[in-house]
Design a protein around this motif. Structure first.
Motif, PDB file in Angstrom:
ATOM      1  N   ALA A 318     -79.705  26.139 -38.083  1.00  0.00           N
ATOM      2  CA  ALA A 318     -79.633  27.067 -36.952  1.00  0.00           C
ATOM      3  C   ALA A 318     -81.016  27.599 -36.582  1.00  0.00           C
ATOM      4  N   VAL A 319     -81.800  27.979 -37.586  1.00  0.00           N
ATOM      5  CA  VAL A 319     -83.134  28.537 -37.347  1.00  0.00           C
ATOM      6  C   VAL A 319     -84.029  27.542 -36.610  1.00  0.00           C
ATOM      7  N   MET A 320     -83.926  26.258 -36.967  1.00  0.00           N
ATOM      8  CA  MET A 320     -84.783  25.239 -36.351  1.00  0.00           C
ATOM      9  C   MET A 320     -84.130  24.568 -35.141  1.00  0.00           C
ATOM     10  N   ASN A 321     -82.881  24.957 -34.816  1.00  0.00           N
ATOM     11  CA  ASN A 321     -82.145  24.326 -33.716  1.00  0.00           C
ATOM     12  C   ASN A 321     -82.007  22.824 -33.955  1.00  0.00           C
ATOM     13  N   GLY A 322     -81.618  22.479 -35.184  1.00  0.00           N
ATOM     14  CA  GLY A 322     -81.425  21.085 -35.537  1.00  0.00           C
ATOM     15  C   GLY A 322     -82.176  20.724 -36.799  1.00  0.00           C
ATOM     16  N   VAL A 323     -81.941  19.529 -37.291  1.00  0.00           N
ATOM     17  CA  VAL A 323     -82.636  19.046 -38.487  1.00  0.00           C
ATOM     18  C   VAL A 323     -82.704  17.525 -38.439  1.00  0.00           C
ATOM     19  N   ASP A 324     -83.875  16.988 -38.761  1.00  0.00           N
ATOM     20  CA  ASP A 324     -84.070  15.536 -38.798  1.00  0.00           C
ATOM     21  C   ASP A 324     -83.789  14.959 -40.170  1.00  0.00           C
ATOM     22  N   ALA A 325     -84.123  15.721 -41.217  1.00  0.00           N
ATOM     23  CA  ALA A 325     -83.949  15.209 -42.581  1.00  0.00           C
ATOM     24  C   ALA A 325     -83.809  16.365 -43.551  1.00  0.00           C
ATOM     25  N   ILE A 326     -83.048  16.134 -44.610  1.00  0.00           N
ATOM     26  CA  ILE A 326     -83.041  17.046 -45.748  1.00  0.00           C
ATOM     27  C   ILE A 326     -83.555  16.278 -46.952  1.00  0.00           C
ATOM     28  N   ILE A 327     -84.263  16.986 -47.807  1.00  0.00           N
ATOM     29  CA  ILE A 327     -84.901  16.366 -48.968  1.00  0.00           C
ATOM     30  C   ILE A 327     -84.347  16.992 -50.236  1.00  0.00           C
ATOM     31  N   PHE A 328     -83.948  16.157 -51.188  1.00  0.00           N
ATOM     32  CA  PHE A 328     -83.620  16.626 -52.533  1.00  0.00           C
ATOM     33  C   PHE A 328     -84.781  16.261 -53.452  1.00  0.00           C
ATOM     34  N   THR A 329     -85.246  17.231 -54.227  1.00  0.00           N
ATOM     35  CA  THR A 329     -86.371  16.966 -55.122  1.00  0.00           C
ATOM     36  C   THR A 329     -86.286  17.833 -56.366  1.00  0.00           C
ATOM     37  N   ALA A 330     -87.191  17.587 -57.303  1.00  0.00           N
ATOM     38  CA  ALA A 330     -87.305  18.272 -58.601  1.00  0.00           C
ATOM     39  C   ALA A 330     -86.208  17.787 -59.553  1.00  0.00           C
ATOM     40  N   GLY A 331     -86.165  18.368 -60.762  1.00  0.00           N
ATOM     41  CA  GLY A 331     -85.360  17.831 -61.857  1.00  0.00           C
ATOM     42  C   GLY A 331     -83.910  17.580 -61.523  1.00  0.00           C
ATOM     43  N   VAL A 332     -83.222  18.575 -60.970  1.00  0.00           N
ATOM     44  CA  VAL A 332     -81.816  18.418 -60.621  1.00  0.00           C
ATOM     45  C   VAL A 332     -81.682  17.637 -59.319  1.00  0.00           C
ATOM     46  N   GLY A 333     -82.514  17.952 -58.349  1.00  0.00           N
ATOM     47  CA  GLY A 333     -82.440  17.276 -57.060  1.00  0.00           C
ATOM     48  C   GLY A 333     -82.627  15.775 -57.158  1.00  0.00           C
ATOM     49  N   GLU A 334     -83.500  15.336 -58.067  1.00  0.00           N
ATOM     50  CA  GLU A 334     -83.778  13.908 -58.209  1.00  0.00           C
ATOM     51  C   GLU A 334     -82.802  13.203 -59.140  1.00  0.00           C
ATOM     52  N   ASN A 335     -82.268  13.912 -60.115  1.00  0.00           N
ATOM     53  CA  ASN A 335     -81.528  13.237 -61.187  1.00  0.00           C
ATOM     54  C   ASN A 335     -80.024  13.491 -61.210  1.00  0.00           C
ATOM     55  N   ASP A 336     -79.539  14.442 -60.446  1.00  0.00           N
ATOM     56  CA  ASP A 336     -78.116  14.768 -60.484  1.00  0.00           C
ATOM     57  C   ASP A 336     -77.449  14.305 -59.194  1.00  0.00           C
ATOM     58  N   MET A 337     -76.940  13.075 -59.204  1.00  0.00           N
ATOM     59  CA  MET A 337     -76.338  12.522 -57.994  1.00  0.00           C
ATOM     60  C   MET A 337     -75.087  13.299 -57.595  1.00  0.00           C
ATOM     61  N   ALA A 338     -74.360  13.829 -58.575  1.00  0.00           N
ATOM     62  CA  ALA A 338     -73.139  14.571 -58.275  1.00  0.00           C
ATOM     63  C   ALA A 338     -73.448  15.858 -57.531  1.00  0.00           C
ATOM     64  N   MET A 339     -74.559  16.516 -57.858  1.00  0.00           N
ATOM     65  CA  MET A 339     -74.923  17.734 -57.137  1.00  0.00           C
ATOM     66  C   MET A 339     -75.344  17.403 -55.714  1.00  0.00           C
ATOM     67  N   ARG A 340     -76.046  16.291 -55.508  1.00  0.00           N
ATOM     68  CA  ARG A 340     -76.393  15.897 -54.142  1.00  0.00           C
ATOM     69  C   ARG A 340     -75.119  15.679 -53.322  1.00  0.00           C
ATOM     70  N   GLU A 341     -74.135  15.043 -53.939  1.00  0.00           N
ATOM     71  CA  GLU A 341     -72.873  14.778 -53.242  1.00  0.00           C
ATOM     72  C   GLU A 341     -72.150  16.085 -52.929  1.00  0.00           C
ATOM     73  N   SER A 342     -72.109  17.011 -53.870  1.00  0.00           N
ATOM     74  CA  SER A 342     -71.434  18.289 -53.659  1.00  0.00           C
ATOM     75  C   SER A 342     -72.108  19.102 -52.562  1.00  0.00           C
ATOM     76  N   ALA A 343     -73.430  19.095 -52.559  1.00  0.00           N
ATOM     77  CA  ALA A 343     -74.176  19.883 -51.581  1.00  0.00           C
ATOM     78  C   ALA A 343     -74.028  19.345 -50.163  1.00  0.00           C
ATOM     79  N   CYS A 344     -73.795  18.031 -50.029  1.00  0.00           N
ATOM     80  CA  CYS A 344     -73.688  17.406 -48.705  1.00  0.00           C
ATOM     81  C   CYS A 344     -72.243  17.250 -48.235  1.00  0.00           C
ATOM     82  N   ARG A 345     -71.292  17.576 -49.101  1.00  0.00           N
ATOM     83  CA  ARG A 345     -69.883  17.392 -48.752  1.00  0.00           C
ATOM     84  C   ARG A 345     -69.478  18.283 -47.579  1.00  0.00           C
TER      85      ARG A 345
END
Length: 398
Positions: A318-345
């Protein structure tokens, strides 16, 4: 020029040795679970396309002890990478909080150390260990230049409507109470990688840094315009031991009706909350094991963790009036595929759709794990705060 980078987190210490301006490190290492049962060190030397890995486990009580063991590995073992401390020209330190005093890499002096110490109360899990590592490095590498790179620097571009709190003006002007933001080195690095990958300088990116500490940043055209952490690194997302956002009325209630002191409240919200407080452990891997055993508290902890991420994705879109990409990074962001799935559900209304197969197959590097129909790219990008720190140090010294 040999530059040793020390990146100390609240329960970890990462390091890399670079022969700048080469981007590839000579060696790297990680000390995990500092102050937690099961501490260990993984030290890797890169030579002629091969990796020599040394692992060591045992009790590591604090960051000072961790750094002493790391420094011993640099000059010992099967393949030492330095003959003596004099081989190191500079040591670059990640320092979490710089207030409004520091907006770029800074040569460390007694005055700089005093300012880092003044900010202990604003980053109680980090600034003390950052300063401890600086002091140990000063004693070990006496001829090296010591440089601080501050997490808060990248967020100096945040506009006033995002960094000011709705309290009387004097508290900002006289006491510096405002949003500072953290993990800036990581958000800067991965967003620059994403901009190159997208080939789109005029871009709207949400960077999601998930480790023991967690934060998100809205990045428009390469500049930070809002971020989830604030005056200190306590607000925003649910973290390993930190609560993230909480109604200040809870604090008033605990003081007035339960007799809590300010020190007790700081310990509660910084060191006893988050995944640890709800689920029983500050380590996501432990939480996953508890979830597999059917532990309801651990299940709730994961739900809280993912829900908060989704709230900020919506807010920053909302703040940017759109988004081109989201990035997952760092220990959990890079290694926990289930959390990426939960966050994007259930974010398809924003055009965010994950490819579950691609997400499950991720094993390193920059990878797009969004579906073919997703309007927003979902990227996993390994953070490299150490190279970013080395690069800033090299630029300063040159």
């Amino acid at each position: 020029m040999n530059i040793l980078v020390i990146n100390s987190g609240s329960s970890s210490l990462k390091y890399q040795l670079f022969k700048m301006p080469n981007q590839s490190p000579i060696c790297s290492g990680l000390v995990e679970r500092i102050g937690i049962d099961g501490s260990y060190i993984k030290h890797t030397v890169f030579s002629n396309g091969e990796k020599l890995v040394t692992e060591k486990s045992g009790s590591i009580a604090d960051h000072g002890e961790a750094l002493k063991q790391v420094l011993a590995m640099l000059s010992g073992g099967e393949k030492p990478v330095i003959a003596s401390p004099e081989d190191i020209a500079a040591v670059g330190h990640r320092v979490v909080h710089g207030g409004e005093h520091f907006s770029g890499p800074t040569l460390i002096t007694d005055e700089v150390k005093a300012q880092i110490k003044k900010l202990f109360s604003l980053a109680p899990l980090h600034n003390p260990v950052n300063l401890k590592c600086i002091e140990v490095a000063e004693q070990t590498f006496k001829n090296a230049v010591q440089v601080a790179v501050f997490d808060t620097a990248f967020h100096q571009t945040i506009p006033a409507e995002a960094f000011r709190y709705a309290i009387p003006d004097k508290y900002y002007k006289e006491d510096g109470i405002r949003v500072y933001g953290f993990h800036g080195t990581s958000h800067k690095y991965v967003s620059e990688q994403a901009i190159m990958w997208l080939d789109k300088k005029e871009s709207k990116i949400i960077s999601i840094h998930l480790g023991n500490g967690c934060s998100m940043t809205a990045i428009k055209n390469g500049q930070s315009i809002d971020t989830s952490m604030g005056f200190g690194p306590l607000s925003g997302l649910v973290m390993g031991t930190r609560s993230g956002d909480i109604d200040p009325s809870v604090i008033f209630h605990l003081i007035e009706h339960a007799g809590y002191s300010l020190s007790q409240l700081s310990t509660l919200f910084n060191k006893e909350s988050g995944l640890l407080g709800v689920g029983g452990s500050s380590d996501m891997r432990d939480i996953r094991k508890l979830v597999a055993e059917g532990n309801d508290d651990a299940i709730l902890a994961l739900e809280l963790y993912a829900y908060r991420i989704k709230k900020f994705i919506g807010a920053y879109t909302a703040v940017m009036n759109g988004v081109d990409a989201i990035i997952f990074t760092a220990g959990v962001g890079e290694n926990d595929m289930a959390m990426r799935e939960s966050a994007c559900r259930e974010l398809d209304y924003l055009g965010i759709e994950l490819d579950n197969d691609a997400n499950a197959q991720y094993n390193g590097g920059i990878m797009d794990v969004s579906s073919r129909n997703s309007k927003v790219r979902i990227l996993v990008i390994p953070t490299n705060e150490e190279y970013e720190i080395a690069s800033q140090c090299y630029g300063l010294l040159n």
